[in-house]
Enzyme design. Sequence first.
Site, mmCIF file in Angstrom:
data_model
loop_
_atom_site.group_PDB
_atom_site.id
_atom_site.type_symbol
_atom_site.label_atom_id
_atom_site.label_comp_id
_atom_site.label_asym_id
_atom_site.label_seq_id
_atom_site.Cartn_x
_atom_site.Cartn_y
_atom_site.Cartn_z
ATOM 1 N N LYS A 173 0.838 -1.207 0.000
ATOM 2 C CA LYS A 173 0.000 0.000 0.000
ATOM 3 C C LYS A 173 0.870 1.252 0.000
ATOM 4 O O LYS A 173 1.578 1.529 0.960
ATOM 5 C CB LYS A 173 -0.891 0.035 1.246
ATOM 6 C CG LYS A 173 -1.862 1.217 1.201
ATOM 7 C CD LYS A 173 -2.489 1.518 2.522
ATOM 8 C CE LYS A 173 -1.948 2.754 3.178
ATOM 9 N NZ LYS A 173 -2.095 3.999 2.424
ATOM 10 N N GLY A 226 7.018 5.203 7.888
ATOM 11 C CA GLY A 226 6.016 6.239 8.140
ATOM 12 C C GLY A 226 6.241 6.841 9.512
ATOM 13 O O GLY A 226 7.342 6.760 10.066
ATOM 14 N N THR A 228 6.002 7.667 13.619
ATOM 15 C CA THR A 228 6.223 6.838 14.814
ATOM 16 C C THR A 228 4.903 6.370 15.428
ATOM 17 O O THR A 228 4.786 5.221 15.860
ATOM 18 C CB THR A 228 7.080 7.643 15.824
ATOM 19 O OG1 THR A 228 8.360 7.823 15.219
ATOM 20 C CG2 THR A 228 7.250 6.932 17.139
ATOM 21 N N THR A 230 2.043 5.764 13.894
ATOM 22 C CA THR A 230 1.488 4.676 13.064
ATOM 23 C C THR A 230 2.302 3.404 13.288
ATOM 24 O O THR A 230 1.742 2.304 13.366
ATOM 25 C CB THR A 230 1.519 5.060 11.569
ATOM 26 O OG1 THR A 230 1.084 6.388 11.424
ATOM 27 C CG2 THR A 230 0.646 4.143 10.746
ATOM 28 N N GLU A 248 10.489 1.710 9.915
ATOM 29 C CA GLU A 248 11.337 2.888 9.676
ATOM 30 C C GLU A 248 10.482 4.107 9.975
ATOM 31 O O GLU A 248 9.569 4.419 9.214
ATOM 32 C CB GLU A 248 11.822 2.921 8.219
ATOM 33 C CG GLU A 248 12.642 1.719 7.798
ATOM 34 C CD GLU A 248 13.926 1.560 8.592
ATOM 35 O OE1 GLU A 248 14.445 2.586 9.089
ATOM 36 O OE2 GLU A 248 14.394 0.428 8.744
ATOM 37 N N CYS A 282 12.883 12.172 5.998
ATOM 38 C CA CYS A 282 13.083 11.757 7.396
ATOM 39 C C CYS A 282 14.517 11.991 7.846
ATOM 40 O O CYS A 282 14.792 12.020 9.033
ATOM 41 C CB CYS A 282 12.707 10.296 7.551
ATOM 42 S SG CYS A 282 13.604 9.242 6.399
ATOM 43 N N GLU A 385 8.810 16.159 15.576
ATOM 44 C CA GLU A 385 9.103 16.157 14.142
ATOM 45 C C GLU A 385 8.152 17.110 13.413
ATOM 46 O O GLU A 385 6.943 16.974 13.516
ATOM 47 C CB GLU A 385 8.921 14.733 13.591
ATOM 48 C CG GLU A 385 9.395 14.594 12.173
ATOM 49 C CD GLU A 385 9.162 13.202 11.607
ATOM 50 O OE1 GLU A 385 8.101 12.604 11.902
ATOM 51 O OE2 GLU A 385 10.024 12.727 10.867
HETATM 52 P P1 NDP Z 1 2.054 7.853 8.223
HETATM 53 O O1 NDP Z 1 2.543 7.042 9.376
HETATM 54 O O2 NDP Z 1 0.879 8.714 8.443
HETATM 55 O O3 NDP Z 1 1.709 6.915 6.984
HETATM 56 C C1 NDP Z 1 2.596 5.997 6.402
HETATM 57 C C2 NDP Z 1 1.795 4.940 5.681
HETATM 58 O O4 NDP Z 1 1.073 4.156 6.629
HETATM 59 C C3 NDP Z 1 0.749 5.511 4.739
HETATM 60 O O5 NDP Z 1 0.634 4.671 3.622
HETATM 61 C C4 NDP Z 1 -0.483 5.490 5.611
HETATM 62 O O6 NDP Z 1 -1.670 5.551 4.897
HETATM 63 C C5 NDP Z 1 -0.304 4.176 6.318
HETATM 64 N N1 NDP Z 1 -1.082 4.024 7.545
HETATM 65 C C6 NDP Z 1 -1.700 4.996 8.279
HETATM 66 N N2 NDP Z 1 -2.356 4.441 9.334
HETATM 67 C C7 NDP Z 1 -2.143 3.105 9.268
HETATM 68 C C8 NDP Z 1 -2.530 1.989 10.077
HETATM 69 N N3 NDP Z 1 -3.281 2.142 11.176
HETATM 70 N N4 NDP Z 1 -2.120 0.766 9.726
HETATM 71 C C9 NDP Z 1 -1.331 0.583 8.647
HETATM 72 N N5 NDP Z 1 -0.954 1.585 7.824
HETATM 73 C C10 NDP Z 1 -1.329 2.840 8.134
HETATM 74 O O7 NDP Z 1 3.310 8.678 7.703
HETATM 75 P P2 NDP Z 1 3.299 9.775 6.576
HETATM 76 O O8 NDP Z 1 2.758 9.207 5.314
HETATM 77 O O9 NDP Z 1 2.707 11.013 7.150
HETATM 78 O O10 NDP Z 1 4.877 9.968 6.344
HETATM 79 C C11 NDP Z 1 5.645 10.819 7.088
HETATM 80 C C12 NDP Z 1 6.372 10.074 8.192
HETATM 81 O O11 NDP Z 1 7.193 9.067 7.624
HETATM 82 C C13 NDP Z 1 7.311 10.976 8.952
HETATM 83 O O12 NDP Z 1 7.171 10.732 10.331
HETATM 84 C C14 NDP Z 1 8.678 10.535 8.473
HETATM 85 O O13 NDP Z 1 9.717 10.759 9.395
HETATM 86 C C15 NDP Z 1 8.472 9.085 8.235
HETATM 87 N N6 NDP Z 1 9.494 8.580 7.334
HETATM 88 C C16 NDP Z 1 10.471 7.762 7.831
HETATM 89 C C17 NDP Z 1 11.499 7.317 7.016
HETATM 90 C C18 NDP Z 1 12.547 6.383 7.533
HETATM 91 O O14 NDP Z 1 13.229 5.773 6.718
HETATM 92 N N7 NDP Z 1 12.706 6.237 8.838
HETATM 93 C C19 NDP Z 1 11.569 7.735 5.615
HETATM 94 C C20 NDP Z 1 10.481 8.571 5.198
HETATM 95 C C21 NDP Z 1 9.490 8.979 6.031
HETATM 96 P P3 NDP Z 1 -2.377 7.007 4.725
HETATM 97 O O15 NDP Z 1 -1.549 7.724 3.725
HETATM 98 O O16 NDP Z 1 -3.732 6.722 4.245
HETATM 99 O O17 NDP Z 1 -2.378 7.649 6.067
#
Ligand code: NDP
Length: 481
Positions: A173, A226, A228, A230, A248, A282, A385
């Site tokens: 996804k 994504g 922290t 989530t 991550e 990130c 963040e």
């Molecule tokens: P989110 O945690 O909101 O979303 C990440 C993904 O998870 C999306 O596809 C999201 O869908 C999905 N998701 C949301 N809720 C759930 C759930 N309950 N169960 C399973 N999947 C779910 O992050 P963002 O998209 O806002 O991305 C930004 C974040 O990602 C920042 O905190 C950033 O630091 C982190 N990040 C970390 C990296 C690393 O390598 N450590 C690299 C890049 C980003 P939906 O879009 O519909 O919400």
Amino acid sequence: MLTIKNYINGALVEPISKKYIDNYNPSTGKVFSLCPDSDEQDVEMAYQAANAAFEQWSNTSAEKRSKIMLRISSLIEKNIEKFAEAETMDQGKPLWLSRNGEIPRAVSNIHFFGTAIEHFASEAHPMGNHAVNYTLRTPIGVVGCISPWNLPLYLFTWKIAPAIASGNCVVAKPSEITPYTAYLLSEICIEAGLPAGVLNIVHGLGAKVGSAITSHVGIKAISFTGGTKTGAEIARVAAPMFKKLSLELGGKNPNIIFADCDFEKMLTETLRSSFLNQGEICLCGSRIFIERPIYEKFKKAFVEKVKVELVVGNPMQADTKVGSIVSKMHFEKILSYIELAKQEGGSVLCGGNAVKLQGEFAEGWYIAPTVIEGLQYNCRTNQEEIFGPVVTITPFDTEEEVLHMANSTEYGLACTIWTENLTRAHRMSFAIRAGIVWINCWLLRDLRTPFGGVKNSGVGREGGWEALRFFTEPKNVCIKI
Ligand code: NDP
């Protein structure tokens, strides 16, 4: 209007509910495509397809899997302009960044794991002349890959490439905020002859599709990038089912600048590490610590450079350095953090405001690159963040002091250190609590290295053999001679 489709069992299909979510172009603030609003029924269909494909795919030779993956990567490369435009339209980053950074990296991810799998070997542990152990590494089965919106195709392929290279079948996804390039990838997979069911892409909301993947009993591992919060929710759901997890998560990375650094190199790179991709990476160094003797010099030169060089504009324009913020919600969140910084006593040295462009871009979401000083290291602005074009600058006097400030957040993803003193560079690298340390550089990536964070920045490592090990189960076989 473009209608994005799910990719299930080798075909492009509508969501079962026939419902769609509006997908915005952040540079104009207008809807430009429709993204499937899938639910657990679509995830179930994807799981069934993946499960049915697993027997054959896991027994397909590494050489053959590799060939198919290399076809996929070269087809993306051939269509680089189309992919780059799609990514920019969906995400808001400048077109040159999609064309020179994001899409080539997605090509490399698939190429890298497509070739790595041909060299992946397992261990043997002989016990003198009376027994031998060898480790079988077999694919897990059906695995889930969930990725965010900031580097859409880059992070999506970073997960699915090692997963399918090592013989798993995937239910994936992408973020529903940026689904377009994952959709283009599904068209490419069909063209490249990836067998049906090996990769299934289900578009939709995290709360529906993401949680259906996480809670599915048949999906045995989850690779997630994504936020922290989530990540914690995924761990809570997946742990009782004993799924393998790679998480991550967020970061609040320090950029530590010593007075003995190469000033010009540091300045150029610090501009990049602060504001590349609108600061929505990130790994961006959002907390800049400067050794006191050069604090005023740095402040003057950095603010000047931000004002002169970082043109905020329509991401399709060649001279734009800072494009639009990915969504209205995120735009408002960033602005609210700038207000918080002011309430906490910060002085805005430049930026601090939304930018209104002209014509068709007037409704887009743009924020001027923002530099703030005068904040305590432990205030909310310096601990939480923001994930946007906002950095803080803080002076320090000793290594001890800066280590204390740098290590004070709940995060531990990456750190950048600028110094010409080699001994100090080693000492600091050892003491900093982060998964990645860059000395005199930033975002210099070798795909073989372990990638990930400590503390609330995540669990596990991606990259190189780490990723192939994550997506396989080791089984020890002991033979008595
Ligand atoms: P989110 O945690 O909101 O979303 C990440 C993904 O998870 C999306 O596809 C999201 O869908 C999905 N998701 C949301 N809720 C759930 C759930 N309950 N169960 C399973 N999947 C779910 O992050 P963002 O998209 O806002 O991305 C930004 C974040 O990602 C920042 O905190 C950033 O630091 C982190 N990040 C970390 C990296 C690393 O390598 N450590 C690299 C890049 C980003 P939906 O879009 O519909 O919400």
